[in-house]
Write a protein that holds these residues in place. Structure first.
Motif, short mmCIF file in Angstrom:
data_model
loop_
_atom_site.label_atom_id
_atom_site.label_comp_id
_atom_site.label_asym_id
_atom_site.label_seq_id
_atom_site.Cartn_x
_atom_site.Cartn_y
_atom_site.Cartn_z
N VAL A 377 0.86 -1.19 0.00
CA VAL A 377 0.00 0.00 0.00
C VAL A 377 0.89 1.24 0.00
O VAL A 377 2.00 1.22 0.55
N ALA A 378 0.39 2.29 -0.62
CA ALA A 378 1.09 3.58 -0.61
C ALA A 378 0.23 4.57 0.14
O ALA A 378 -0.97 4.73 -0.17
N VAL A 379 0.82 5.23 1.11
CA VAL A 379 0.10 6.20 1.93
C VAL A 379 0.14 7.55 1.21
O VAL A 379 1.09 8.32 1.33
N GLY A 380 -0.89 7.80 0.39
CA GLY A 380 -0.99 9.05 -0.33
C GLY A 380 -0.17 9.08 -1.61
O GLY A 380 0.49 8.10 -1.99
N ASN A 381 -0.24 10.22 -2.29
CA ASN A 381 0.46 10.44 -3.56
C ASN A 381 1.04 11.84 -3.58
O ASN A 381 0.29 12.82 -3.48
N GLU A 382 2.34 11.94 -3.67
CA GLU A 382 3.03 13.24 -3.78
C GLU A 382 2.65 14.20 -2.66
O GLU A 382 2.52 15.40 -2.86
N ASP A 383 2.46 13.65 -1.44
CA ASP A 383 1.98 14.46 -0.32
C ASP A 383 3.05 14.80 0.70
O ASP A 383 2.75 15.42 1.73
N CYS A 384 4.30 14.41 0.46
CA CYS A 384 5.32 14.50 1.50
C CYS A 384 5.45 15.91 2.09
O CYS A 384 5.66 16.06 3.29
N GLY A 385 5.32 16.92 1.26
CA GLY A 385 5.53 18.28 1.74
C GLY A 385 4.33 18.90 2.43
O GLY A 385 4.41 20.03 2.93
#
Length: 671
Positions: A377-385
């Motif tokens: 699973v990936a927790v979100g998309n391009e949300d690191c910032g």
């Protein structure tokens, strides 16, 4: 004196030659200059490539699913595209007749609680009397997604819900772009005062890629409609996937499939994010939603269950990207994230739970009693910032690992240059840039950490002017980047191109791997480039290095693998990003004596006459791999690689084993 007088001419000649050299070798290699490539098939550092290294990423963008891979032919089948309020947007439905004979409107009288909008059709004319209906009747029609592809001899299942103030006598038909009736039948009922499900099968007697569905009548009265669906009966395994597009995915042999986005997962606003619970159960009951990032409505017929089913049908490991309470414009604070967290735990139970569990039983009722093999699973998309991402991520990480310790979790934050400040199994890395930059990023992971989280390069592509609508130049640069990833397979776990699909009528993002319309499709050079990496998953990576290479325009890798007939192969892939032919002087060390078979070896090349050449519906095979037989093969061999090309040299090997130096052994029979 004579010799002295010749010096100006000699110097001038030398200047011309030197100028020509630099002109013809701007990439550092003179035309046809030999370059030595050394392949060590016995080196102790040979690496096992992950089974998941090369895969695919599906996002609902460019009408990839709605009107594409998902074979539903009716657009806006539930009349919900305007949202839950009335009057709703019924486009692309249109009226057959005029205001004096028929009126279409919407109300909230549907029998489905999660999608209350229904279409009300009031017929003002009749078969006789003061207002006679025109020949052919009045009603409504739907053109599908820029035309319905109807093919002679094929069957199409029409399902709709209706109720009426009186008896109905209605014609349902598939009509071609010239008005020719391709299929038709009558629906007659004496009493449907309550909502009633209607099902008919239409057998096509003609072919038209721009056909439409018509529902007409010549009987006065009021009829309500909802959830009008038309599907071909020959979808892949009956699972709803359009056959030709599915086969193009299958032919890539993907090791994984990431879904359902992308920005589609986030939404511009959280109210329009993809929420898995809204996309399961009976298709009629799914409310659908507006994908506000890519600006179109989807009925979510291609939902959470279907994505898992698609992954299974492709033999690809599913990677579920879920919303972590973050959109492009709003966020949920970590202190309030619990409802989102429970939603994801429920989603994991739906995929992995026992058929008797709460959500596993819902999956079983949908026809899949056995759990899906969901491991990532990936927790979100391009949300690191985003401000709340790390706090939310840690909540998800802790809860998921507690409930499902086998699940591997992917962080949005890049760990290629410095260690992450939070736990993760993998970190996500995206790259969209021009061709030179993408090719130049091939060494990106040369110095990446070999311990801790590995990289998931979930989105890569050449974009901008270099890409055109899918150019050779883009594909060659991307191939160089992938060879860099392959050579660093101990630091990179997965990689996928993006986007995967584009309906030519909704080219929101450019370029894409597969281009299609209602009836046909073709692969861009980037699609065909990925074919060169199909056998890499699970193969063995060998050392391939250039000796005295005067250029940075060449990159190569070498693998050993076995085909379906259990024949062993040694594959050397070379990208020439320069503008000149290069003669590779290949030396292979570590093979058993006479292990390379004298026949059965091939050379496959992806190139074209112009770096900006593209494929199209008019010329779908302008840039495709070309394979030739290699006759003169051996441990020492010369192979010419064309400028701006991707070349694969496949050597058929007799032996089941590669001879080793020291105690290290690489057994290719296990792959």
């Amino acid at each position: 004196m004579g010799t002295i007088n010749l010096w100006p001419r000699i110097l001038f000649f030398f200047f011309i030659v030197l100028s020509a050299f630099y002109q013809s070798s701007a990439d550092g290699i003179e035309a046809d200059q030999p370059v030595a490539l050394y392949v060590n098939a016995s080196e102790a550092s040979a690496k096992k490539i992950p089974q998941t290294l090369f895969g695919i990423f599906f996002e609902e963008i460019n009408h990839a699913g709605a009107g594409g891979l998902w074979a539903e032919l009716v657009s806006n089948r539930g009349f919900e595209a305007g949202g839950p309020n009335v009057p709703s947007n019924i486009d692309p439905w249109s009226v057959i007749g005029n205001e004096s004979s028929v009126i279409l409107s919407t109300d909230r009288t549907s029998c489905f609680e999660r999608n209350k909008i229904a279409l009300r059709m009031e017929v003002l004319c009749d078969r006789e009397g003061s207002k006679v209906c025109p020949a052919g009747g009045v009603g409504m029609c739907n053109p599908g997604f820029w035309g319905m592809n109807i093919e002679q001899g094929k069957a199409y299942k029409l399902v709709f819900y209706a109720r009426s103030s009186g008896p109905i006598d209605m014609s349902v038909s598939l009509t071609g772009s010239t008005g020719l009736t391709l299929a038709a039948t009558n629906v007659v009922a004496s009493d449907i005062s309550n909502w009633t499900k209607m099902e008919v099968t239409l057998q096509a007697k003609g072919t038209d890629a721009k056909a439409r569905l018509q529902l007409t009548t010549t009987r006065k009265g009021v009829i309500w409609f909802d959830q009008v669906s038309l599907m071909p009966t020959d979808t892949y395994k009956g699972h709803g996937f359009r056959n030709d597009l599915f086969e193009m995915l299958k032919n890539l042999k993907p090791g994984f499939m990431r879904f359902p986005g992308g920005c589609f997962v986030e939404g511009e606003w959280l109210r329009n994010a993809f929420r898995w619970k809204e996309t399961i159960g009976h298709w009629e009951e799914r409310p659908g939603h507006f994908g506000d990032v890519w600006h179109y409505w989807t009925d979510d017929g291609l939902g959470h269950f279907e994505f898992l089913q698609l992954s299974e049908d492709l033999g690809a490991a599913p990677i579920w990207v879920f919303n972590n309470g973050v959109s492009h414009n709003d966020e949920v604070a970590t202190s309030s994230i619990s409802p989102f967290l429970q939603e994801i735990l429920d989603g994991l139970e739906f995929a992995k739970g026992d058929a008797k569990s709460k959500w596993g039983s819902v999956r079983a009722a949908m026809g899949h009693p056995e759990p899906f093999d969901l491991r990532y699973v990936a927790v979100g998309n391009e949300d690191c910032g985003k401000p709340y991402y790390r706090g939310n991520y840690l909540k998800f990480y802790t809860a998921i690992k507690h409930a499902y310790p086998d699940i591997k979790i992917i962080s949005n934050c890049d760990g290629s240059s410095q260690p992450l400040d939070h736990p993760a199994d993998f970190y996500d890395y995206h790259i969209y840039s021009n061709a030179k930059s993408v090719f130049g990023t091939a060494p990106k992971f040369d110095k990446a950490p070999r311990s801790g989280p590995k990289a998931f390069v979930s989105e890569y592509a050449v974009t901008g002017d270099d890409a055109g609508k899918g150019s050779l130049l883009a594909a060659v640069a991307e191939a160089g980047f992938l060879i860099g990833l392959e050579n660093n397979c101990d630091a990179v776990e997965m990689a996928s191109y993006a986007p995967l699909f584009v309906n030519i009528n909704d080219r929101t993002w450019n370029p894409d791997a597969i281009v299609f319309d209602s009836s046909k499709a073709y692969g861009t050079p980037s699609y065909w480039m990925q074919h060169f990496f199909r056998e890499s998953n699970g193969a063995t990576l060998l050392d391939a290095s250039f000796r005295s290479n005067p250029s940075n325009s060449l990159i190569a890798s070498a693998i050993t693998w076995k085909d379906t007939d259990r024949r062993a192969h040694l594959r050397i892939k070379v990208v020439n990003f320069g503008s000149n032919n290069v003669t590779l002087q290949i030396s292979i060390n570590g093979l058993e004596v006479n292990s390379i078979q004298p026949s059965g070896s091939t050379k496959t090349v992806l190139t074209s006459g112009n770096v900006m050449d593209e494929n199209s519906f008019e010329a779908p095979n302008k840039v495709v791999p070309v394979k030739i037989e290699l006759d003169d093969v051996g441990k020492e061999m010369d192979v010419v690689v064309s400028p701006h090309s991707l070349t694969s040299i496949d050597l058929l090997i007799n032996s089941n084993h590669i001879r080793t130096v020291g105690s290290h052994s690489v057994d290719v029979s296990s792959y």
